[in-house]
Write an enzyme that holds these catalytic residues in place. Structure first.
Site: not given
Ligand code: GRF
Length: 192
Positions: A14-16, A90, A104, A106
């Site tokens: 969940g870092s993003n 999805i 999304n 990637h």
């Molecule tokens: C990211 O590298 C994103 O590109 C991919 O999954 C990863 C999620 O990382 N779809 P995080 O859980 O947000 O750290």
């Protein structure tokens, strides 16, 4: 302009998601309303709750069926779905309910190193094994084919001679944290 409500789907660290929650906190037009996961113990759920965002768990069967989750999203007045580390394909109930409103991220320069099985360290190991000069990230709309929706933006970096999959993963993550939120912001403000 009506505030655009986002639901994040995530199943990993969940870092993003954390980055997005911080970026849109107090934003006048965009709000992260919900974080959903198909993994009960995904760290992203606890992190989101600690940041004051409502979370919801669903099992894979209800995800495949889709209708119940779509109804839940609608009840919560969700306008956009953002996938941030969500690995399942999805299904059509989501695509029908949120046409061109599912985004999304990637961790490669699609169409290279995309598709089924290409996630996380598998992507970075393949990039290094194939000795390509560049990698990067793709932020794209989601359609019925894995990793093939319209690109919203790509950002690249050069692969250094001694690059390792772990080192590359960190550099890619940095790119994601820098660019994901501003591209979502730009897209939502244009299409709202
Ligand atoms: C990211 O590298 C994103 O590109 C991919 O999954 C990863 C999620 O990382 N779809 P995080 O859980 O947000 O750290």
């Amino acid at each position: 302009m009506k505030v655009q409500q986002i639901a994040i789907f995530a199943s990993g660290s969940g870092s993003n998601a954390v980055q997005l929650i911080a970026y849109f906190k107090n934003h006048p037009h965009i709000q992260i309303q919900l974080v959903l996961s198909n993994k009960k113990d995904a760290p992203v759920l606890e992190k989101a709750e600690n940041l004051g965002v409502k979370t919801h768990y669903f099992d894979n069967d209800s995800f495949e069926n889709g209708l119940q989750i779509v109804a839940f999203l609608k009840e919560n007045a969700i306008d956009w779905v953002v996938l941030a580390g969500f690995l399942r394909k999805i299904s059509s109930p989501f695509l029908d309910a949120f046409p061109n409103k599912i985004i999304n991220i990637h961790p490669s320069l699609l169409p290279d190193f995309g598709g089924k099985g290409m996630y996380g360290k598998h992507v970075h190991a393949a990039v290094i094994a194939q000795k390509v000069p560049k990698s990067g990230i793709t932020i794209h709309l989601v359609n019925e084919v894995f990793d093939e929706g319209e690109h919203l933006a790509q950002f690249s970096l050069d692969i250094s001679p001694n690059e390792t999959p772990e080192g590359l993963a960190l550099r890619i993550q940095e790119l994601e944290h820098t660019h994901f939120a501003p591209i979502i912001e730009q897209t939502l403000l244009q299409h709202a």
